[in-house]
Design a protein around this motif. Structure first.
Motif, mmCIF file in Angstrom:
data_model
loop_
_atom_site.group_PDB
_atom_site.id
_atom_site.type_symbol
_atom_site.label_atom_id
_atom_site.label_comp_id
_atom_site.label_asym_id
_atom_site.label_seq_id
_atom_site.Cartn_x
_atom_site.Cartn_y
_atom_site.Cartn_z
ATOM 1 N N MET A 106 0.761 -1.237 0.040
ATOM 2 C CA MET A 106 0.045 -0.098 0.099
ATOM 3 C C MET A 106 0.817 1.220 -0.170
ATOM 4 O O MET A 106 0.618 2.312 -0.799
ATOM 5 N N ILE A 107 1.917 1.200 0.585
ATOM 6 C CA ILE A 107 2.780 2.472 0.900
ATOM 7 C C ILE A 107 3.431 2.659 -0.487
ATOM 8 O O ILE A 107 3.644 3.931 -0.892
ATOM 9 N N ILE A 108 3.929 1.469 -1.110
ATOM 10 C CA ILE A 108 4.507 1.876 -2.553
ATOM 11 C C ILE A 108 3.623 2.338 -3.567
ATOM 12 O O ILE A 108 3.966 3.336 -4.307
ATOM 13 N N MET A 109 2.272 2.013 -3.367
ATOM 14 C CA MET A 109 1.256 2.712 -4.301
ATOM 15 C C MET A 109 1.005 3.951 -3.884
ATOM 16 O O MET A 109 0.811 4.918 -4.850
ATOM 17 N N ALA A 110 1.302 4.637 -2.722
ATOM 18 C CA ALA A 110 1.020 5.717 -2.183
ATOM 19 C C ALA A 110 2.016 6.730 -2.612
ATOM 20 O O ALA A 110 1.845 7.842 -3.297
ATOM 21 N N GLN A 111 3.243 6.078 -2.689
ATOM 22 C CA GLN A 111 4.556 6.612 -2.990
ATOM 23 C C GLN A 111 4.465 6.919 -4.532
ATOM 24 O O GLN A 111 4.588 8.216 -5.001
ATOM 25 N N TRP A 112 4.088 6.014 -5.479
ATOM 26 C CA TRP A 112 3.911 6.493 -6.610
ATOM 27 C C TRP A 112 2.932 7.382 -7.142
ATOM 28 O O TRP A 112 3.104 8.304 -8.194
#
Length: 128
Positions: A1-7
């Motif tokens: 989830m955090i990687i999706m938010a980062q991108w």
């Protein structure tokens, strides 16, 4: 989830830079686009809903960013104002956009382009 938010946040920064390019090289087109804000139900609600995506990304990624408090405040501000815009009559939103477009001549839009570049770059810097 955090990687999706980062991108999501990185893409938001790239989008802001792209808007700056539009403002610099095609200020009349940028003004024309601003005039369309809230002009139809579809444009109004699509615009509001789409701006919620990076707002959620900012709030979710805030703790991992370089400036967590700034990301949280900015993300929650974007979310809050989006929810408010859902309940403001569309014609008020559109009339506000038209008044802003009248104030922002192509020269002023070009002068504001570097602000967009810096803001987009700052968002990306805070994520990477």
């Amino acid at each position: 989830m955090i990687i999706m938010a980062q991108w999501t946040v990185i893409l938001f920064g790239i989008f802001i830079i792209a808007v700056g390019l539009l403002m610099l090289f095609a200020p009349s087109k940028a003004n024309e686009t601003l005039r369309k804000a809230g002009s139809t139900n579809f444009i109004n609600y699509a615009e509001i809903t789409l701006r919620m995506v990076p707002a959620i990304g900012l709030t979710l990624y805030a703790d991992a960013s370089r400036f967590p408090d700034v990301f949280k405040i900015f993300g929650w501000f974007m979310l809050g104002t989006s929810f408010v815009l859902y309940f403001i009559p569309r014609r008020i939103h559109h009339n506000y956009a038209l008044k802003c477009a009248d104030l922002l001549t192509p020269m002023y839009i070009r002068l504001l382009a570097p602000v967009s570049f810096l803001f987009g770059a700052a968002i990306i810097y805070c994520v990477i």
